[in-house]
Write a protein that holds these residues in place. Structure first.
Motif, mmCIF file in Angstrom:
data_model
loop_
_atom_site.group_PDB
_atom_site.id
_atom_site.type_symbol
_atom_site.label_atom_id
_atom_site.label_comp_id
_atom_site.label_asym_id
_atom_site.label_seq_id
_atom_site.Cartn_x
_atom_site.Cartn_y
_atom_site.Cartn_z
ATOM 1 N N ASP A 26 0.803 -1.186 -0.020
ATOM 2 C CA ASP A 26 0.074 -0.060 0.136
ATOM 3 C C ASP A 26 0.855 1.194 -0.057
ATOM 4 O OD1 ASP A 26 -1.715 1.927 0.132
ATOM 5 O OD2 ASP A 26 -2.654 1.381 2.098
ATOM 6 N N GLY A 27 1.019 1.825 -1.078
ATOM 7 C CA GLY A 27 2.031 2.828 -1.375
ATOM 8 C C GLY A 27 1.405 4.249 -0.548
ATOM 9 N N ARG A 28 0.320 4.104 -0.204
ATOM 10 C CA ARG A 28 -0.530 5.424 0.497
ATOM 11 C C ARG A 28 -0.664 5.249 1.974
ATOM 12 N NH1 ARG A 28 -1.926 9.862 -1.516
ATOM 13 N NH2 ARG A 28 -3.672 10.234 0.017
ATOM 14 N N ALA A 29 -0.077 4.260 2.602
ATOM 15 C CA ALA A 29 -0.266 3.672 3.851
ATOM 16 C C ALA A 29 0.440 4.806 4.829
ATOM 17 C CB ALA A 29 0.535 2.502 4.235
ATOM 18 N N GLU A 30 -0.221 5.212 5.876
ATOM 19 C CA GLU A 30 -0.045 6.245 6.612
ATOM 20 C C GLU A 30 1.440 6.052 7.490
ATOM 21 O OE1 GLU A 30 -0.967 9.354 7.042
ATOM 22 O OE2 GLU A 30 -2.672 9.246 5.751
ATOM 23 N N PRO A 31 2.234 6.891 7.741
ATOM 24 C CA PRO A 31 3.389 6.352 8.757
ATOM 25 C C PRO A 31 3.197 5.756 10.084
ATOM 26 C CG PRO A 31 3.809 8.645 7.903
ATOM 27 C CD PRO A 31 2.459 8.249 7.559
ATOM 28 N N GLY A 32 2.055 6.103 10.673
ATOM 29 C CA GLY A 32 1.504 5.238 11.978
ATOM 30 C C GLY A 32 1.393 3.886 11.607
ATOM 31 N N ARG A 33 0.648 3.756 10.417
ATOM 32 C CA ARG A 33 0.130 2.348 10.039
ATOM 33 C C ARG A 33 1.295 1.370 9.808
ATOM 34 N NH1 ARG A 33 -2.715 1.121 4.992
ATOM 35 N NH2 ARG A 33 -3.384 -1.119 5.042
ATOM 36 N N LEU A 34 2.334 2.010 8.884
ATOM 37 C CA LEU A 34 3.505 1.440 8.728
ATOM 38 C C LEU A 34 4.366 1.186 9.993
ATOM 39 C CD1 LEU A 34 4.582 3.672 5.602
ATOM 40 C CD2 LEU A 34 3.786 1.220 5.713
ATOM 41 N N ALA A 35 4.386 2.085 10.695
ATOM 42 C CA ALA A 35 5.200 1.775 12.104
ATOM 43 C C ALA A 35 4.571 0.690 12.994
ATOM 44 C CB ALA A 35 5.347 3.180 12.792
ATOM 45 N N GLU A 36 3.219 0.842 13.054
ATOM 46 C CA GLU A 36 2.537 -0.122 13.741
ATOM 47 C C GLU A 36 2.969 -1.835 13.428
ATOM 48 O OE1 GLU A 36 -1.903 -1.558 15.048
ATOM 49 O OE2 GLU A 36 -1.558 -0.012 14.058
ATOM 50 N N VAL A 37 2.566 -1.894 12.036
ATOM 51 C CA VAL A 37 2.793 -3.294 11.347
ATOM 52 C C VAL A 37 4.539 -3.711 11.488
ATOM 53 C CG1 VAL A 37 2.831 -4.591 9.248
ATOM 54 C CG2 VAL A 37 0.797 -2.999 9.857
ATOM 55 N N ARG A 43 8.505 8.159 14.208
ATOM 56 C CA ARG A 43 9.679 8.828 13.900
ATOM 57 C C ARG A 43 10.620 8.322 13.064
ATOM 58 N NH1 ARG A 43 13.513 11.907 18.247
ATOM 59 N NH2 ARG A 43 14.975 12.837 16.593
ATOM 60 N N THR A 44 10.958 6.937 13.452
ATOM 61 C CA THR A 44 11.706 6.012 12.564
ATOM 62 C C THR A 44 11.467 5.907 11.073
ATOM 63 O OG1 THR A 44 12.727 5.183 14.517
ATOM 64 C CG2 THR A 44 12.836 3.947 12.170
ATOM 65 N N VAL A 45 10.118 5.561 10.719
ATOM 66 C CA VAL A 45 9.404 5.560 9.424
ATOM 67 C C VAL A 45 9.314 6.608 8.888
ATOM 68 C CG1 VAL A 45 7.211 5.185 8.447
ATOM 69 C CG2 VAL A 45 7.889 3.624 10.415
ATOM 70 N N THR A 46 9.158 7.685 9.530
ATOM 71 C CA THR A 46 9.173 9.202 9.040
ATOM 72 C C THR A 46 10.533 9.573 8.512
ATOM 73 O OG1 THR A 46 7.345 9.898 10.352
ATOM 74 C CG2 THR A 46 8.382 11.365 9.135
ATOM 75 N N ARG A 47 11.570 9.135 9.174
ATOM 76 C CA ARG A 47 12.918 9.860 8.763
ATOM 77 C C ARG A 47 13.428 8.793 7.780
ATOM 78 N NH1 ARG A 47 14.798 8.770 13.339
ATOM 79 N NH2 ARG A 47 15.842 6.849 13.141
ATOM 80 N N ARG A 48 13.153 7.518 7.625
ATOM 81 C CA ARG A 48 13.558 6.560 6.633
ATOM 82 C C ARG A 48 12.971 6.825 5.549
ATOM 83 N NH1 ARG A 48 16.578 2.036 7.835
ATOM 84 N NH2 ARG A 48 17.366 2.105 10.059
ATOM 85 N N LEU A 49 11.599 7.017 5.536
ATOM 86 C CA LEU A 49 10.922 7.439 4.195
ATOM 87 C C LEU A 49 11.451 8.802 3.601
ATOM 88 C CD1 LEU A 49 7.069 6.759 4.884
ATOM 89 C CD2 LEU A 49 8.633 5.658 3.258
ATOM 90 N N ALA A 50 11.689 9.900 4.506
ATOM 91 C CA ALA A 50 12.253 10.952 3.916
ATOM 92 C C ALA A 50 13.482 10.800 3.166
ATOM 93 C CB ALA A 50 12.037 12.021 4.981
ATOM 94 N N ARG A 51 14.457 10.010 3.860
ATOM 95 C CA ARG A 51 15.796 9.622 3.194
ATOM 96 C C ARG A 51 15.858 8.989 1.953
ATOM 97 N NH1 ARG A 51 19.985 7.254 7.323
ATOM 98 N NH2 ARG A 51 19.118 8.899 8.441
ATOM 99 N N LEU A 52 14.927 7.975 1.866
ATOM 100 C CA LEU A 52 14.725 7.069 0.656
ATOM 101 C C LEU A 52 14.292 7.847 -0.302
ATOM 102 C CD1 LEU A 52 13.103 3.800 2.356
ATOM 103 C CD2 LEU A 52 15.228 3.997 1.065
ATOM 104 N N ARG A 53 13.343 8.761 -0.126
ATOM 105 C CA ARG A 53 12.679 9.414 -1.331
ATOM 106 C C ARG A 53 13.623 10.723 -1.775
ATOM 107 N NH1 ARG A 53 6.856 11.368 0.649
ATOM 108 N NH2 ARG A 53 6.462 11.717 -1.583
ATOM 109 N N GLU A 54 14.082 11.338 -0.776
ATOM 110 C CA GLU A 54 15.078 12.457 -1.076
ATOM 111 C C GLU A 54 16.302 12.059 -1.813
ATOM 112 O OE1 GLU A 54 16.014 14.238 2.611
ATOM 113 O OE2 GLU A 54 13.935 15.012 2.763
ATOM 114 N N THR A 55 16.736 10.796 -1.832
ATOM 115 C CA THR A 55 17.776 10.348 -2.587
ATOM 116 C C THR A 55 17.281 9.784 -3.721
ATOM 117 O OG1 THR A 55 17.698 8.271 -1.379
ATOM 118 C CG2 THR A 55 19.245 9.706 -0.473
ATOM 119 N N GLY A 56 15.990 9.573 -3.937
ATOM 120 C CA GLY A 56 15.648 9.207 -5.273
ATOM 121 C C GLY A 56 15.694 7.727 -5.406
#
Length: 342
Positions: A26-37, A43-56
């Motif tokens: 699910d590409g639109r899953a919220e960070p909270g849902r991703l973190a729970e699963v 915070r970890t999910v948000t930081r990792r997602l930002a880095r993955l996307r910013e680097t392309g």
């Protein structure tokens, strides 16, 4: 998390891989849902997602309704003069009606998928490609049946229970006929499917509550199917191959279904031409590709296999991929347009 070139054997760590695989579900899953699963903090999910996307390294886009458009799509194999393959691949990738482009190992062939109308098909095949001096030969196969597409592939770093917990609800209504606002929302999500309702409201000028209702309606109609685009080498699968198979007609449907169910396969179609089945496969190494060929294809009665290795994926599911080396510097691929040699 270290991110380098795909050729440097620097891979995403386990959490990064699991996060990518979660977004495949699910590409639109919220960070909270991703973190729970995934069992980590928001915070970890948000930081990792930002880095993955910013680097392309990771891009989440909307997946076209491939099942509706696949039959009649064109599988192109374009032989190119040595030294001109990048030019032809970039020109094909710049076309909005070509969502998949690969440069094959050896640097003399470009493989592509074209979803175009008859006029666009005829211009491409009868005028543009033949009129390009760098193109030596073009082989065209028409898709007759879709068994599995790239949106169904999973990287394998989630348990069945985790994947089930993340799976979005199946479409519950017929696809709506998008109005002007829907089309604007879909156009923005096509390039970045993780945009929030608040961000979309700010860009479109529509109230956030209206945008949320529209997104819910589009999702219920199956129009928000996503694709998490990532180089499979960063997930530990460096071998990417297209297998062109000759299968007895009486076993074609069975072979397609068996291949579609295999976790290494990220696309399989029945097609016209001497090879009547094409499967795209990710493997850990060449030995695994050998076992795939002998242990899976052998019992299916396949008469002949042509194995074409992908040297570099240029475009997948409509998204341009970061070129080797660009992820390390945060570089991004060029924006797409309609111009180009092809």
């Amino acid at each position: 998390m270290r991110i380098g070139t795909a050729d440097s054997a620097v891979l995403l760590d386990l959490l990064d891989r699991r996060l990518v695989c979660a977004l495949q579900v699910d590409g639109r899953a919220e960070p909270g849902r991703l973190a729970e699963v995934l069992g980590v903090s928001v915070r970890t999910v948000t930081r990792r997602l930002a880095r993955l996307r910013e680097t392309g390294v990771l891009k989440v886009v909307l997946m076209d309704r491939v099942a509706d458009e696949a039959v009649g799509a064109l599988l192109l194999r374009v032989r190119v003069l040595r030294g001109r393959v990048e030019t032809i691949a970039d020109a094909l990738a710049a076309r909005p009606d070509i969502p998949f482009v690969d440069i094959m190992l050896g640097g003399e062939e470009v493989s592509a998928v074209a979803l175009t109308d008859r006029g666009g098909r005829d211009r491409l095949l009868h005028r543009q490609l033949p009129g390009t001096a760098a193109v030596v030969e073009t082989t065209v196969h028409s898709v007759l049946h879709l068994f599995a597409d790239a949106g169904q592939w999973r990287g394998g770093w989630l348990t069945e229970q985790e994947a089930a917990a993340l799976a979005p609800a199946p479409p519950s209504t017929p696809p709506p006929l998008p109005d002007e606002l829907d089309q604007r929302l879909l156009a923005r999500l096509a390039d970045d499917a993780r945009l929030s309702a608040a961000a979309l409201a700010a860009e479109t000028g529509a109230p956030e509550s209206t945008v949320r209702r529209r997104l819910h309606r589009l999702a219920a109609g199956g129009l928000l199917r996503t694709h998490a685009t990532v180089d499979p080498r960063l997930l530990g699968m460096p071998v990417d191959a297209n297998l062109w198979l000759e299968v007895p007609p009486g076993r074609l449907a069975e072979a397609g279904r068996v291949l579609a169910a295999d976790p290494r396969v990220h696309g399989v179609v029945a097609c016209s031409g001497p090879a009547n089945l094409m499967a795209a496969v990710f493997c850990v190494d060449y030995e695994e590709l050998y076992r795939f060929t002998t242990e899976l294809l052998g019992p299916l009665g396949v008469h002949r296999v042509e194995t074409a290795i992908v040297g570099r994926a240029v475009k997948r599911a409509g998204a341009r991929l970061v070129e080797p080396g660009a992820a390390r510097t945060g570089g991004r691929p060029p924006r797409e347009g309609r111009s180009g040699t092809a």
